[in-house]
Design a protein around this motif. Structure first.
Motif, PDB file in Angstrom:
ATOM      1  N   ARG A   1       8.870   5.099  -1.237  1.00 59.49           N
ATOM      2  CA  ARG A   1       8.001   4.952  -0.067  1.00 59.49           C
ATOM      3  C   ARG A   1       7.025   6.123  -0.049  1.00 59.49           C
TER       4      ARG A   1
ATOM      5  N   ASP B   1       4.262  13.136  -4.077  1.00 53.43           N
ATOM      6  CA  ASP B   1       5.131  12.108  -3.491  1.00 53.43           C
ATOM      7  C   ASP B   1       6.070  11.517  -4.543  1.00 53.43           C
TER       8      ASP B   1
ATOM      9  N   GLU C   1       0.805  -1.226   0.000  1.00 51.59           N
ATOM     10  CA  GLU C   1       0.000   0.000   0.000  1.00 51.59           C
ATOM     11  C   GLU C   1       0.834   1.270   0.000  1.00 51.59           C
ATOM     12  N   THR C   2       2.042   1.213   0.542  1.00 50.29           N
ATOM     13  CA  THR C   2       2.858   2.428   0.648  1.00 50.29           C
ATOM     14  C   THR C   2       4.211   2.313  -0.057  1.00 50.29           C
TER      15      THR C   2
ATOM     16  N   LYS D   1       3.919   8.567   1.371  1.00 50.23           N
ATOM     17  CA  LYS D   1       3.514   9.075   2.693  1.00 50.23           C
ATOM     18  C   LYS D   1       2.160   8.523   3.108  1.00 50.23           C
ATOM     19  N   THR D   2       1.294   8.303   2.119  1.00 58.33           N
ATOM     20  CA  THR D   2      -0.036   7.752   2.398  1.00 58.33           C
ATOM     21  C   THR D   2      -0.319   6.601   1.453  1.00 58.33           C
ATOM     22  N   PRO D   3      -1.155   5.644   1.851  1.00 59.66           N
ATOM     23  CA  PRO D   3      -1.468   4.512   0.981  1.00 59.66           C
ATOM     24  C   PRO D   3      -2.088   4.975  -0.337  1.00 59.66           C
ATOM     25  N   CYS D   4      -1.856   4.164  -1.382  1.00 57.12           N
ATOM     26  CA  CYS D   4      -2.357   4.513  -2.707  1.00 57.12           C
ATOM     27  C   CYS D   4      -2.925   3.271  -3.381  1.00 57.12           C
TER      28      CYS D   4
END
Length: 368
Positions: free
Chosen positions: A165, A216, A145-146, A167-170
């Motif tokens: 890496r 990101d 997810e990250t 910062k938030t799941p995508c």
């Protein structure tokens, strides 16, 4: 004075013997080894003539002769015999290159490692200058997810992968959408031009629906493009010199390592050399520091376009036939390896596709 067939045969025998033993060659040694019905005295006279003609030198501490730079040049141009690589060496080259075909720079580094191991010399490899390189596609592959792997493929076949890496799941859907958007925006553009553009600002409107994903990704995208543009120099087998009699003198070994440590100057020397297999011996090298060495380089290609160089540097007392055969076989495998399968590079089902490198068989391994 004429360079007769007998003189050529004697000179070839002296070079072959000296390359094997690193010891000056005397007339009695030659008379035992040569299949010629001539006396040691006749051979000695011929050797004196060869010395007068500049093909042999006479060390003060020995009665024997050693080849001069002029002799090595004649040997490479006319006398060097064809050398066929062993089945083991051919299999080793094919298998070991195949192991790293998914990344361009790692493959080139591995090629230098193979070359050093087979020749027992110091090897080097230079990745291509890429100022004119254009982008073909970008793909963002989810690991979890990250964590994302960003793959950038150029039109020349250069592939760069890096893990990012987030910062938030995508979601995979957003990664796929950003891959499409980046590929559409930058495909066919020079990497240098992409770097000059205001990437993050350009993507703010296109990627608004993806939250902070573009912000990101883009800094890593810029860094990856910069790395792709940089020419890389890989070296291997630096300690091989300590196995050679020429470097039993610690000062000579130190001078050799110091020269190679000046990487920017060495890199310029290699990049400025022409295409194909080139052998420069002693004073033929433009850099005065290299007047005691031989450098052999060969070029490798991607889709038929010459892009980089691979080579060895070592003493003038070198197994020229074997070394050039290894290099020609190795570069032929590299050339065949760096063929992208076009079907794998097409954008399918809205994705950026995947790149695959395929290794094809080698060459003859012989000198021409």
């Amino acid at each position: 004075m004429e360079l007769t067939e007998r003189k050529l045969k004697i000179l070839q025998a002296i070079i072959s013997d000296y390359v094997k033993t690193a010891e000056p060659v005397g007339s009695r040694t030659l008379s035992r080894k040569l299949d010629m019905n001539v006396s040691p005295a006749t051979i000695r006279n011929e050797m004196s003539d060869l010395e007068e003609m500049g093909y042999l030198t006479h060390p003060h501490t020995s009665a024997g002769r050693v080849p001069s730079d002029k002799a090595y040049r004649l040997y490479v141009n006319q006398l060097m015999e064809k050398h066929e690589l062993s089945v083991e060496d051919k299999r080793s080259i094919a298998n070991e290159l195949q192991a790293d075909m998914n990344e361009f720079d790692k493959t080139i580094q591995q090629a230098a490692r193979i070359l050093s191991r087979i020749t027992n010399l110091t090897s080097f490899a230079v990745t291509p200058t890429r100022n004119d390189e254009t982008l073909k596609f970008v793909n963002l592959l989810p690991v979890d997810e990250t964590t994302v792997v960003m793959m950038i493929v150029s039109e020349n076949g250069d592939i760069s992968n890096t893990a990012i890496r987030l910062k938030t799941p995508c979601s995979p859907e957003n990664l796929q959408l950003l891959s499409k958007s980046m590929t559409y925006s930058y495909r066919g553009k020079k990497l240098t031009d992409v770097l000059k553009s205001n990437i993050i600002e350009n993507f703010e409107s296109n990627a608004a629906a993806m939250g902070n994903l573009a912000q990101d990704i883009m800094p890593d995208f810029l860094k990856q493009l910069e790395d792709m543009l940089n020419v890389q120099l890989y070296m291997d087998g630096l300690t091989n010199i300590f196995d050679l009699p020429e470097y039993g003198d610690i000062d000579r070994a130190r001078n050799f390592l110091t020269m190679l440590d000046q990487k920017e100057e060495f890199l310029r020397t290699v990049v400025d050399r022409g295409d194909g297999t080139i052998v420069t011996i002693g004073d033929e090298n433009m850099d005065e520091q290299m007047s005691d060495y031989t450098m052999i380089t060969a070029t490798y290609s991607v889709d038929g376009r010459t892009v980089g160089k691979i080579g060895v540097i070592g003493p003038k007392r070198m197994k020229y036939g074997e070394v050039t055969s290894v290099m020609e076989y190795l570069t032929e495998n590299l050339n065949n390896s760096f063929k992208l399968e076009d079907e794998q590079l097409k954008l399918e089902d809205g994705t950026a596709g995947h790149a695959k490198l395929q290794l094809e068989g080698g060459g003859t391994g012989s000198d021409e």
